[in-house]
Design a protein around this motif. Structure first.
Motif, PDB file in Angstrom:
ATOM      1  N   GLU A   1      78.254  53.193 -14.208  1.00 31.47           N
ATOM      2  CA  GLU A   1      78.903  52.704 -12.985  1.00 31.47           C
ATOM      3  C   GLU A   1      78.411  51.306 -12.625  1.00 31.47           C
ATOM      4  O   GLU A   1      79.201  50.425 -12.276  1.00 31.47           O
ATOM      5  CB  GLU A   1      78.622  53.664 -11.823  1.00 31.47           C
ATOM      6  N   GLN A   2      77.106  51.072 -12.725  1.00 27.46           N
ATOM      7  CA  GLN A   2      76.555  49.747 -12.441  1.00 27.46           C
ATOM      8  C   GLN A   2      77.056  48.725 -13.457  1.00 27.46           C
ATOM      9  O   GLN A   2      77.370  47.588 -13.093  1.00 27.46           O
ATOM     10  CB  GLN A   2      75.028  49.795 -12.458  1.00 27.46           C
ATOM     11  N   ALA A   3      77.147  49.122 -14.725  1.00 25.86           N
ATOM     12  CA  ALA A   3      77.638  48.211 -15.767  1.00 25.86           C
ATOM     13  C   ALA A   3      79.071  47.794 -15.476  1.00 25.86           C
ATOM     14  O   ALA A   3      79.440  46.624 -15.649  1.00 25.86           O
ATOM     15  CB  ALA A   3      77.531  48.875 -17.137  1.00 25.86           C
ATOM     16  N   SER A   4      79.872  48.732 -15.002  1.00 32.77           N
ATOM     17  CA  SER A   4      81.255  48.429 -14.658  1.00 32.77           C
ATOM     18  C   SER A   4      81.317  47.430 -13.498  1.00 32.77           C
ATOM     19  O   SER A   4      82.100  46.475 -13.523  1.00 32.77           O
ATOM     20  CB  SER A   4      81.975  49.717 -14.283  1.00 32.77           C
ATOM     21  N   LYS A   5      80.479  47.629 -12.499  1.00 28.34           N
ATOM     22  CA  LYS A   5      80.448  46.710 -11.350  1.00 28.34           C
ATOM     23  C   LYS A   5      79.932  45.333 -11.759  1.00 28.34           C
ATOM     24  O   LYS A   5      80.441  44.315 -11.275  1.00 28.34           O
ATOM     25  CB  LYS A   5      79.591  47.294 -10.232  1.00 28.34           C
ATOM     26  N   LEU A   6      78.929  45.279 -12.633  1.00 32.50           N
ATOM     27  CA  LEU A   6      78.426  43.990 -13.122  1.00 32.50           C
ATOM     28  C   LEU A   6      79.503  43.257 -13.905  1.00 32.50           C
ATOM     29  O   LEU A   6      79.690  42.048 -13.745  1.00 32.50           O
ATOM     30  CB  LEU A   6      77.188  44.195 -14.002  1.00 32.50           C
ATOM     31  N   ALA A   7      80.233  43.979 -14.746  1.00 25.80           N
ATOM     32  CA  ALA A   7      81.307  43.363 -15.531  1.00 25.80           C
ATOM     33  C   ALA A   7      82.391  42.813 -14.610  1.00 25.80           C
ATOM     34  O   ALA A   7      82.905  41.704 -14.834  1.00 25.80           O
ATOM     35  CB  ALA A   7      81.885  44.368 -16.515  1.00 25.80           C
ATOM     36  N   ALA A   8      82.736  43.571 -13.568  1.00 22.01           N
ATOM     37  CA  ALA A   8      83.752  43.102 -12.615  1.00 22.01           C
ATOM     38  C   ALA A   8      83.273  41.854 -11.880  1.00 22.01           C
ATOM     39  O   ALA A   8      84.034  40.901 -11.676  1.00 22.01           O
ATOM     40  CB  ALA A   8      84.093  44.214 -11.621  1.00 22.01           C
TER      41      ALA A   8
END
Length: 95
Positions: free
Chosen positions: A42-49
């Protein structure tokens, strides 16, 4: 050789108490810390966004400013206007 924070502190304490006469020369010091993030999915997805939004903003500013514009304040003004959802407003300094 890598020193940890305690070793650095001990070295400075030794210098203060011995041959330096209790005086440590002052100078601007920059410390760099390198870390490896291990985000959850979930954090990786937010960082990518977040990184995508940053890339889009940088590309917008790059595509919409005069190539010879190097004034930091004008570029920041343009980027801020983009961030605020009003990319057309740049007080004439960005074109």
């Amino acid at each position: 050789m890598r020193l940890d924070a305690a070793e650095i502190s001990d070295t400075l304490d030794h210098c203060r108490q011995s041959s330096c006469g209790g005086k440590v020369p002052t100078m601007k010091q920059v410390l760099t810390l390198v870390v490896k993030l291990q985000p959850t999915p979930e954090q990786a997805s937010k960082l990518a966004a977040t990184l995508q939004v940053l890339a889009d903003a940088c590309n917008y500013v790059n595509d919409n400013t005069h190539p010879k514009l190097t004034n930091k304040i004008a570029l920041q003004s343009f980027a801020f206007a983009y961030r605020q959802g009003n990319p057309g407003r740049c007080s004439g300094a960005c074109g």
